[in-house]
Structures are given as C-alpha cells and as structure tokens.
Write a protein that holds these residues in place. Structure first.
Motif, mmCIF file in Angstrom:
data_model
loop_
_atom_site.group_PDB
_atom_site.id
_atom_site.type_symbol
_atom_site.label_atom_id
_atom_site.label_comp_id
_atom_site.label_asym_id
_atom_site.label_seq_id
_atom_site.Cartn_x
_atom_site.Cartn_y
_atom_site.Cartn_z
ATOM 1 N N SER A 113 -5.940 -1.189 5.412
ATOM 2 C CA SER A 113 -4.909 -1.105 4.382
ATOM 3 C C SER A 113 -4.307 0.289 4.353
ATOM 4 O O SER A 113 -5.009 1.295 4.461
ATOM 5 C CB SER A 113 -5.488 -1.444 3.014
ATOM 6 N N ALA A 114 -3.010 0.336 4.193
ATOM 7 C CA ALA A 114 -2.291 1.602 4.089
ATOM 8 C C ALA A 114 -2.203 2.075 2.643
ATOM 9 O O ALA A 114 -1.830 3.202 2.381
ATOM 10 C CB ALA A 114 -0.879 1.429 4.649
ATOM 11 N N VAL A 115 -2.549 1.214 1.711
ATOM 12 C CA VAL A 115 -2.303 1.466 0.294
ATOM 13 C C VAL A 115 -3.430 2.289 -0.341
ATOM 14 O O VAL A 115 -4.601 1.943 -0.218
ATOM 15 C CB VAL A 115 -2.135 0.134 -0.471
ATOM 16 N N ASP A 170 1.760 -10.873 8.558
ATOM 17 C CA ASP A 170 0.524 -10.197 8.979
ATOM 18 C C ASP A 170 0.054 -9.187 7.935
ATOM 19 O O ASP A 170 -0.321 -8.058 8.252
ATOM 20 C CB ASP A 170 0.690 -9.521 10.342
ATOM 21 N N ALA A 171 0.063 -9.610 6.679
ATOM 22 C CA ALA A 171 -0.388 -8.779 5.565
ATOM 23 C C ALA A 171 -1.224 -9.641 4.620
ATOM 24 O O ALA A 171 -1.326 -10.853 4.802
ATOM 25 C CB ALA A 171 0.820 -8.184 4.827
ATOM 26 N N SER A 172 -1.814 -9.001 3.618
ATOM 27 C CA SER A 172 -2.616 -9.713 2.626
ATOM 28 C C SER A 172 -2.412 -9.061 1.258
ATOM 29 O O SER A 172 -1.731 -8.034 1.156
ATOM 30 C CB SER A 172 -4.099 -9.669 3.012
ATOM 31 N N VAL A 173 -3.030 -9.621 0.224
ATOM 32 C CA VAL A 173 -2.866 -9.044 -1.115
ATOM 33 C C VAL A 173 -3.401 -7.618 -1.180
ATOM 34 O O VAL A 173 -2.909 -6.815 -1.970
ATOM 35 C CB VAL A 173 -3.491 -9.919 -2.228
ATOM 36 N N GLU A 174 -4.358 -7.270 -0.331
ATOM 37 C CA GLU A 174 -4.881 -5.907 -0.315
ATOM 38 C C GLU A 174 -3.859 -4.906 0.220
ATOM 39 O O GLU A 174 -4.021 -3.701 0.061
ATOM 40 C CB GLU A 174 -6.164 -5.827 0.517
ATOM 41 N N HIS A 211 -8.086 -4.835 -6.383
ATOM 42 C CA HIS A 211 -6.867 -4.201 -5.848
ATOM 43 C C HIS A 211 -5.790 -4.281 -6.934
ATOM 44 O O HIS A 211 -4.847 -5.066 -6.868
ATOM 45 C CB HIS A 211 -6.427 -4.899 -4.556
ATOM 46 N N ASP A 212 -5.952 -3.466 -7.956
ATOM 47 C CA ASP A 212 -5.117 -3.519 -9.164
ATOM 48 C C ASP A 212 -3.853 -2.683 -9.004
ATOM 49 O O ASP A 212 -3.711 -1.612 -9.560
ATOM 50 C CB ASP A 212 -5.920 -3.107 -10.391
ATOM 51 N N ILE A 250 5.881 -5.707 -2.902
ATOM 52 C CA ILE A 250 6.107 -4.870 -1.726
ATOM 53 C C ILE A 250 4.723 -4.576 -1.158
ATOM 54 O O ILE A 250 3.786 -4.250 -1.902
ATOM 55 C CB ILE A 250 6.827 -3.559 -2.085
ATOM 56 N N ALA A 251 4.597 -4.685 0.151
ATOM 57 C CA ALA A 251 3.326 -4.390 0.812
ATOM 58 C C ALA A 251 3.534 -3.274 1.830
ATOM 59 O O ALA A 251 4.652 -3.043 2.299
ATOM 60 C CB ALA A 251 2.786 -5.637 1.503
ATOM 61 N N ALA A 252 2.459 -2.588 2.162
ATOM 62 C CA ALA A 252 2.473 -1.538 3.186
ATOM 63 C C ALA A 252 1.314 -1.810 4.128
ATOM 64 O O ALA A 252 0.179 -1.978 3.697
ATOM 65 C CB ALA A 252 2.339 -0.164 2.546
ATOM 66 N N VAL A 253 1.616 -1.860 5.432
ATOM 67 C CA VAL A 253 0.619 -2.234 6.432
ATOM 68 C C VAL A 253 0.539 -1.156 7.502
ATOM 69 O O VAL A 253 1.560 -0.635 7.952
ATOM 70 C CB VAL A 253 0.995 -3.584 7.085
ATOM 71 N N LEU A 254 -0.679 -0.848 7.912
ATOM 72 C CA LEU A 254 -0.909 0.011 9.071
ATOM 73 C C LEU A 254 -1.313 -0.895 10.223
ATOM 74 O O LEU A 254 -2.353 -1.542 10.166
ATOM 75 C CB LEU A 254 -2.039 1.004 8.815
#
Length: 151
Positions: free
Chosen positions: A5-7, A73-77, A108-109, A132-136
């Motif tokens: 996760s990038a977050v 290719d992302a998830s809630v995390e 993951h709040d 909005i999601a951020a993925v590495l």
C-alpha cells in the motif's frame, strides 16, 4: 506481482479523537492514483437495491466499490480518501450509511467526508460512495512495471 500500500494515514493529536477516521493521508509521488466514479447501489441489471434501505444500499455500493478497485488492481487498503453521499436530511440516515462504510474499511480508516444531499442520480438511490486510491506497483523480476490493461 508484489504490491504494498502506498497510503499512509495521519492521525492528529491536536484534533478531537471523536472522528472515526484519520484526518489526512499521504502517498508518495511514485504512486499510481486511481480515481473512482461514485459507487452506486446498482445490481447487475442496473436496478437500485435494496430500495428504501440506507445501510443496505451502503453495503451494495461498497461491494461495487471493491469490484471497481479490483478491476484497477487495487483494494480498500489502497483508498486514500472517500466521500459518502446520502440522500437525506436526517442525521440518523447518514449515520446508518456511514456505519456500513466505516466497518467495511475496518482499521484502514481513511479520511472521509459524509454529506447529506437532496437527490442522487438513479431512481430510488439513497447512497453513493466516491473514492481515490493510491497504489505502488512493484517491478516484477526481469519484467516491466505492472499496470492494468485498458478494457
């Protein structure tokens, strides 16, 4: 492919701890951002379900959000922020939808905004969830950087 996760969630010690979410989040410049359209409580036939049920519609919208994230290719995390729209002027309706969304994200709040709105786009729609999601994406051994293919 290995992915982390990038977050990074940021919790403020200076602000109230009443909020059930982090106050801010960051992601490195090398992240791939995923901007998701509002996730609606629509079934496979395009019908709003379940009619008249704030919590039920929040659950269906979260299910659809998870599907859209997986397709990217992302998830809630990987979600870095959300906006939860609820077609109601009653705080208890907003809370009913929020509790479902909050529980779906678990630990993951993410920073979130909960808003009561006048009307949403589909017949009988009560809830919509933007994210909005951020993925590495990690390099695979002897291979290119992974990026989802356009469908």
């Amino acid at each position: 492919m290995t992915r982390t996760s990038a977050v990074s969630l940021i919790r403020s010690r200076s602000l109230s701890d009443v909020a059930e979410y982090a106050y801010a989040a960051t992601a490195p410049a090398t992240s791939r951002f995923v901007f998701l359209a509002g996730s609606c409580p629509l079934d496979e036939h395009g019908n709003t379900v379940p009619v008249g049920d704030y919590a039920g519609q929040a659950a269906k919208a979260m299910e659809n959000l998870r599907t859209a994230l997986a397709d990217a290719d992302a998830s809630v995390e990987d979600v870095i922020s959300t906006r939860v729209l609820v077609a109601s002027t009653r705080q208890e309706d907003l809370v009913a939808a929020w509790e479902v969304v909050r529980d779906a994200f678990g630990h993951h709040d993410v920073p979130s905004t909960l808003m009561g709105v006048t009307v949403l786009g589909y017949t009988d729609q009560l809830v919509e969830i933007e994210a909005i999601a951020a993925v590495l994406d990690e390099r695979e051994p002897d291979g290119p950087t992974h990026a989802p293919s356009a469908s």
